[in-house]
Design a protein around this motif. Sequence first.
Motif, PDB file in Angstrom:
ATOM      1  N   LEU A 278     -33.714  61.087  11.186  1.00  0.00           N
ATOM      2  CA  LEU A 278     -34.775  60.930  10.203  1.00  0.00           C
ATOM      3  C   LEU A 278     -34.505  59.753   9.275  1.00  0.00           C
ATOM      4  O   LEU A 278     -35.423  59.014   8.902  1.00  0.00           O
ATOM      5  CB  LEU A 278     -34.936  62.220   9.403  1.00  0.00           C
ATOM      6  N   GLU A 279     -33.222  59.585   8.876  1.00  0.00           N
ATOM      7  CA  GLU A 279     -32.887  58.440   8.028  1.00  0.00           C
ATOM      8  C   GLU A 279     -33.159  57.131   8.756  1.00  0.00           C
ATOM      9  O   GLU A 279     -33.706  56.174   8.178  1.00  0.00           O
ATOM     10  CB  GLU A 279     -31.415  58.522   7.617  1.00  0.00           C
ATOM     11  N   ARG A 284     -36.718  52.410   9.669  1.00  0.00           N
ATOM     12  CA  ARG A 284     -37.595  51.629  10.544  1.00  0.00           C
ATOM     13  C   ARG A 284     -39.014  51.599  10.015  1.00  0.00           C
ATOM     14  O   ARG A 284     -39.701  50.575  10.071  1.00  0.00           O
ATOM     15  CB  ARG A 284     -37.565  52.194  11.964  1.00  0.00           C
ATOM     16  N   LEU A 285     -39.486  52.726   9.485  1.00  0.00           N
ATOM     17  CA  LEU A 285     -40.834  52.794   8.928  1.00  0.00           C
ATOM     18  C   LEU A 285     -40.969  51.890   7.708  1.00  0.00           C
ATOM     19  O   LEU A 285     -41.967  51.166   7.559  1.00  0.00           O
ATOM     20  CB  LEU A 285     -41.166  54.245   8.563  1.00  0.00           C
ATOM     21  N   LYS A 286     -39.948  51.941   6.837  1.00  0.00           N
ATOM     22  CA  LYS A 286     -39.975  51.098   5.638  1.00  0.00           C
ATOM     23  C   LYS A 286     -40.006  49.620   6.016  1.00  0.00           C
ATOM     24  O   LYS A 286     -40.767  48.816   5.444  1.00  0.00           O
ATOM     25  CB  LYS A 286     -38.759  51.407   4.768  1.00  0.00           C
ATOM     26  N   TYR A 287     -39.178  49.259   6.999  1.00  0.00           N
ATOM     27  CA  TYR A 287     -39.137  47.864   7.443  1.00  0.00           C
ATOM     28  C   TYR A 287     -40.481  47.452   8.044  1.00  0.00           C
ATOM     29  O   TYR A 287     -41.005  46.368   7.779  1.00  0.00           O
ATOM     30  CB  TYR A 287     -38.010  47.690   8.457  1.00  0.00           C
ATOM     31  N   ASN A 291     -43.124  44.562   6.593  1.00  0.00           N
ATOM     32  CA  ASN A 291     -43.621  43.436   7.389  1.00  0.00           C
ATOM     33  C   ASN A 291     -45.151  43.418   7.430  1.00  0.00           C
ATOM     34  O   ASN A 291     -45.783  42.343   7.351  1.00  0.00           O
ATOM     35  CB  ASN A 291     -43.069  43.507   8.804  1.00  0.00           C
ATOM     36  N   ALA A 292     -45.751  44.592   7.587  1.00  0.00           N
ATOM     37  CA  ALA A 292     -47.218  44.651   7.643  1.00  0.00           C
ATOM     38  C   ALA A 292     -47.842  44.193   6.331  1.00  0.00           C
ATOM     39  O   ALA A 292     -48.841  43.450   6.327  1.00  0.00           O
ATOM     40  CB  ALA A 292     -47.658  46.084   7.978  1.00  0.00           C
TER      41      ALA A 292
END
Length: 446
Positions: A278-279, A284-287, A291-292
């Motif tokens: 999960l971490e 990965r989600l934050k990164y 970027n988006a």
Amino acid sequence: MTDDLFAAEPQILSVTELTRRVRDLLEGGIGETWVQGEISNYRRQSSGHQYFTLKDDRAQLACVLFARQPGVRMPLSDGMAVQVFGGVTVYEARGQYQMIVRMVQPLGLGVLQARFEALKRKLDAEGLFDRERKRPLPRFPTRIGVVTSPTGAALQDMLHVLERRAPWLRLLIYPVRVQGEGAAEEIAAAVRDFSARYADQLDLVVVARGGGSIEDLWAFNEEIVARAIVESALPVVSAVGHEIDFTIADFVADLRAPTPSAAAEIVAPDGEELARYLESAAARLKYGLGNAVERERERLMMRLASALQREPARMLVQMRQDTDVLSEALERLTAGAVDGKRQRLSELTGWLREHRPDYALALRREAFGQRARQFEEAVRRALREARDRLDRASGVLRVLGPVATLERGYTITSRENGAVILSAREVEKDVKLRTRFHDGEVISQT
């Protein structure tokens, strides 16, 4: 006789050679087999090897059971009635044949083994062991049903593993007897009850029991348990006995776990590993979101810097002029298309006048009437010819038919069933005959 013995050079064997020949005959001719009898002269060496004699009322067999045999878990003693499995060989140092024992079970378990193999073959033939019908287990279950004894070590082992790996996991325990009379019925009822009442609340079911002898585990070899597992609406994990134990429940379950503890390891995700996953996913989600957002910011700046944003009034005037040009072009194209369609319509009208469909229709009607008259004449002619042929045939029939023949004084003799008799040889004794005259019939008896 004596002369024959010494006529050729005799083959003389050493004791070792003869003993080895006997050993080869025993191992090749008998090999591994089951033998039953009573233990006597039992002794256990410090090395762990066990020696005993297996006997019945007429013979005895020396046996040796080497230490740490996986197929032997029961303690042995003098007077026990057992069945042993192993290979027959010769202990060359003493010239004594013996059995190297690999498995031991109490006398009477052979019947259980036969029942086990028979049920296994039956269910396998029905396709209940096929991989295609096995269901996958959910990756992250939240509620698990457990069918086991509430006081057994199997449940405690599972609880320890689940508390360590997945403390959030919820268990619904269905207490049953796991051995003895009535145990199979309780286990089957528990699996069916989970399937009927809790199918929408549970993710899977674990059927568990600790190790034991084949007799202790026999409830899990009953057909009623196997059928309940197969018919379950929930995936079923069989965790019965130790790694070397196999039951019918293992074969029909969606997954076999070697032990109850192993079942807990399999069905419950590792909490620490899940936290690390999960971490990593959050990072990965934050990164990805960062970027988006940056890409959208750059796109917005580019739009703000475009000519439309800097000089909107001038761009609007240009668009209006472009719209006028396009409207004029559309009007020209529309006018040309209408003129073309009008010219085509005029050409088709002229062609229609030249070909006069009403005149063509009149010609077709005249030709059709002529054909109809020809057809009617052909039908009348065919009817006249057929009627003439019928009249000629009727005249011939009146002259040559059977009625005319009877009127001339002839008769027709037949059997009762109507078969006409053509020869005197066809007439048998005690047969009723029917003789027909032109004015009636006469029944006679031969």
